[in-house]
Structures are given as C-alpha cells and as structure tokens.
Design a protein around this motif. Structure first.
Motif, PDB file in Angstrom:
ATOM      1  N   ILE A  30       8.959  30.936 -12.974  1.00 26.42           N
ATOM      2  CA  ILE A  30       9.003  32.398 -12.953  1.00 26.42           C
ATOM      3  C   ILE A  30      10.439  32.881 -13.040  1.00 26.42           C
ATOM      4  CG2 ILE A  30       8.601  34.423 -11.487  1.00 26.42           C
ATOM      5  CD1 ILE A  30       6.054  32.882 -10.475  1.00 26.42           C
ATOM      6  N   ASN A  31      11.306  32.261 -12.259  1.00 31.04           N
ATOM      7  CA  ASN A  31      12.723  32.654 -12.287  1.00 31.04           C
ATOM      8  C   ASN A  31      13.354  32.420 -13.653  1.00 31.04           C
ATOM      9  OD1 ASN A  31      12.775  33.592  -9.657  1.00 31.04           O
ATOM     10  ND2 ASN A  31      13.329  31.608  -8.817  1.00 31.04           N
ATOM     11  N   GLN A  32      12.984  31.333 -14.310  1.00 33.15           N
ATOM     12  CA  GLN A  32      13.522  31.051 -15.639  1.00 33.15           C
ATOM     13  C   GLN A  32      13.069  32.099 -16.658  1.00 33.15           C
ATOM     14  OE1 GLN A  32      12.239  27.014 -16.305  1.00 33.15           O
ATOM     15  NE2 GLN A  32      14.142  26.166 -15.485  1.00 33.15           N
ATOM     16  N   ILE A  33      11.806  32.480 -16.576  1.00 32.29           N
ATOM     17  CA  ILE A  33      11.283  33.507 -17.490  1.00 32.29           C
ATOM     18  C   ILE A  33      12.004  34.832 -17.256  1.00 32.29           C
ATOM     19  CG2 ILE A  33       9.256  34.859 -18.153  1.00 32.29           C
ATOM     20  CD1 ILE A  33       7.583  32.372 -17.159  1.00 32.29           C
ATOM     21  N   LEU A  34      12.153  35.206 -15.989  1.00 30.97           N
ATOM     22  CA  LEU A  34      12.833  36.456 -15.669  1.00 30.97           C
ATOM     23  C   LEU A  34      14.290  36.419 -16.128  1.00 30.97           C
ATOM     24  CD1 LEU A  34      11.391  37.177 -12.113  1.00 30.97           C
ATOM     25  CD2 LEU A  34      10.770  38.286 -14.268  1.00 30.97           C
ATOM     26  N   LYS A  35      14.920  35.265 -15.993  1.00 28.52           N
ATOM     27  CA  LYS A  35      16.319  35.144 -16.396  1.00 28.52           C
ATOM     28  C   LYS A  35      16.490  35.293 -17.914  1.00 28.52           C
ATOM     29  CE  LYS A  35      20.335  32.176 -15.916  1.00 28.52           C
ATOM     30  NZ  LYS A  35      20.872  30.936 -15.354  1.00 28.52           N
ATOM     31  N   LYS A  36      15.576  34.668 -18.677  1.00 27.07           N
ATOM     32  CA  LYS A  36      15.709  34.779 -20.134  1.00 27.07           C
ATOM     33  C   LYS A  36      15.237  36.136 -20.648  1.00 27.07           C
ATOM     34  CE  LYS A  36      11.495  32.491 -21.629  1.00 27.07           C
ATOM     35  NZ  LYS A  36      10.888  31.403 -22.353  1.00 27.07           N
ATOM     36  N   GLY A  37      14.421  36.834 -19.852  1.00 24.75           N
ATOM     37  CA  GLY A  37      14.053  38.202 -20.190  1.00 24.75           C
ATOM     38  C   GLY A  37      12.948  38.365 -21.202  1.00 24.75           C
ATOM     39  N   LYS A  38      12.185  37.296 -21.454  1.00 25.52           N
ATOM     40  CA  LYS A  38      11.050  37.426 -22.364  1.00 25.52           C
ATOM     41  C   LYS A  38      10.051  36.299 -22.125  1.00 25.52           C
ATOM     42  CE  LYS A  38      13.223  35.056 -26.237  1.00 25.52           C
ATOM     43  NZ  LYS A  38      13.594  35.133 -27.646  1.00 25.52           N
ATOM     44  N   VAL A  39       8.817  36.603 -22.486  1.00 29.64           N
ATOM     45  CA  VAL A  39       7.731  35.632 -22.399  1.00 29.64           C
ATOM     46  C   VAL A  39       7.519  35.075 -23.794  1.00 29.64           C
ATOM     47  CG1 VAL A  39       5.294  35.316 -21.823  1.00 29.64           C
ATOM     48  CG2 VAL A  39       6.668  36.954 -20.534  1.00 29.64           C
ATOM     49  N   THR A  40       7.528  33.742 -23.920  1.00 27.78           N
ATOM     50  CA  THR A  40       7.418  33.152 -25.256  1.00 27.78           C
ATOM     51  C   THR A  40       6.153  32.320 -25.460  1.00 27.78           C
ATOM     52  OG1 THR A  40       8.797  31.310 -24.530  1.00 27.78           O
ATOM     53  CG2 THR A  40       9.904  33.119 -25.657  1.00 27.78           C
ATOM     54  N   THR A  41       5.438  32.008 -24.383  1.00 31.25           N
ATOM     55  CA  THR A  41       4.223  31.205 -24.524  1.00 31.25           C
ATOM     56  C   THR A  41       3.089  31.802 -23.702  1.00 31.25           C
ATOM     57  OG1 THR A  41       4.635  29.743 -22.634  1.00 31.25           O
ATOM     58  CG2 THR A  41       5.610  29.096 -24.759  1.00 31.25           C
ATOM     59  N   GLU A  42       1.890  31.384 -24.038  1.00 32.67           N
ATOM     60  CA  GLU A  42       0.713  31.815 -23.286  1.00 32.67           C
ATOM     61  C   GLU A  42       0.773  31.312 -21.836  1.00 32.67           C
ATOM     62  OE1 GLU A  42      -2.659  34.054 -22.872  1.00 32.67           O
ATOM     63  OE2 GLU A  42      -1.453  33.909 -24.683  1.00 32.67           O
ATOM     64  N   ASP A  43       1.314  30.128 -21.631  1.00 34.39           N
ATOM     65  CA  ASP A  43       1.445  29.591 -20.271  1.00 34.39           C
ATOM     66  C   ASP A  43       2.384  30.448 -19.423  1.00 34.39           C
ATOM     67  OD1 ASP A  43      -0.313  27.478 -20.673  1.00 34.39           O
ATOM     68  OD2 ASP A  43       1.279  26.063 -21.200  1.00 34.39           O
ATOM     69  N   GLU A  44       3.487  30.878 -20.013  1.00 34.00           N
ATOM     70  CA  GLU A  44       4.401  31.760 -19.294  1.00 34.00           C
ATOM     71  C   GLU A  44       3.717  33.081 -18.970  1.00 34.00           C
ATOM     72  OE1 GLU A  44       8.662  30.229 -21.140  1.00 34.00           O
ATOM     73  OE2 GLU A  44       7.818  32.128 -21.867  1.00 34.00           O
ATOM     74  N   TYR A  45       2.954  33.582 -19.916  1.00 30.71           N
ATOM     75  CA  TYR A  45       2.214  34.830 -19.713  1.00 30.71           C
ATOM     76  C   TYR A  45       1.262  34.692 -18.521  1.00 30.71           C
ATOM     77  CZ  TYR A  45      -0.646  38.918 -20.926  1.00 30.71           C
ATOM     78  OH  TYR A  45      -1.302  40.120 -20.898  1.00 30.71           O
ATOM     79  N   ARG A  46       0.502  33.604 -18.485  1.00 30.86           N
ATOM     80  CA  ARG A  46      -0.440  33.383 -17.380  1.00 30.86           C
ATOM     81  C   ARG A  46       0.282  33.209 -16.043  1.00 30.86           C
ATOM     82  NH1 ARG A  46      -3.364  30.475 -21.320  1.00 30.86           N
ATOM     83  NH2 ARG A  46      -2.316  28.556 -20.713  1.00 30.86           N
TER      84      ARG A  46
END
Length: 80
Positions: A30-46
């Motif tokens: 979660i922290n990595q996704i927030l740091k990069k500032g975008k969701v790139t996969t369905e797994d990240e979305y879930r």
C-alpha cells in the motif's frame, strides 16, 4: 464477519500486538502504491479497495481514504 466486527478486531489486535489484520507485506504494498502515486495492476487496485473497506469509517483516516479514492478513480478511468 461484518465490517464493524472486523474493524473492532483489528483495533484490538493493533492495541495488544502492534499489528492488525493487515500483514506487513500488505502495508508495504500500500505504501509503495501511494508513494508512486498511481495504480498499475488489478492486484494493486484490489489491495487499495481492501484498505478503503478497513478504514473508511475512521475519521482519523479521512485523508488516506481521499488519497486512495483518487488513485482508484484514475485507475478505473483508464480501464474504460
């Protein structure tokens, strides 16, 4: 288990053991996704959807909820 019961259990676990229902790998993701500032996969979305379900009723997490919601909306728009 209801969302309310899950939140209560999570609070108890965090208080007693310093860690709740989210394991460290999920928190790191979660922290990595927030740091990069975008969701790139369905797994990240879930993963972010699950996080929203856990925290959306906590007034102290309002900013996190808003930030995650923006990322989810942007991802969803790109999928159309």
């Amino acid at each position: 288990m209801s969302e309310s019961d899950r939140n209560k259990l999570n609070e108890i676990l965090e208080t007693k053991f310093g860690s709740g229902l989210n394991d460290e790998a999920e928190k790191k993701g979660i922290n990595q996704i927030l740091k990069k500032g975008k969701v790139t996969t369905e797994d990240e979305y879930r993963l972010l959807l699950n996080r929203i379900e856990e925290i959306h009723t906590d007034p102290l997490k309002k900013e996190e909820v808003e930030r995650i919601n923006l990322l989810l909306i942007e991802y969803h728009k790109k999928q159309k």
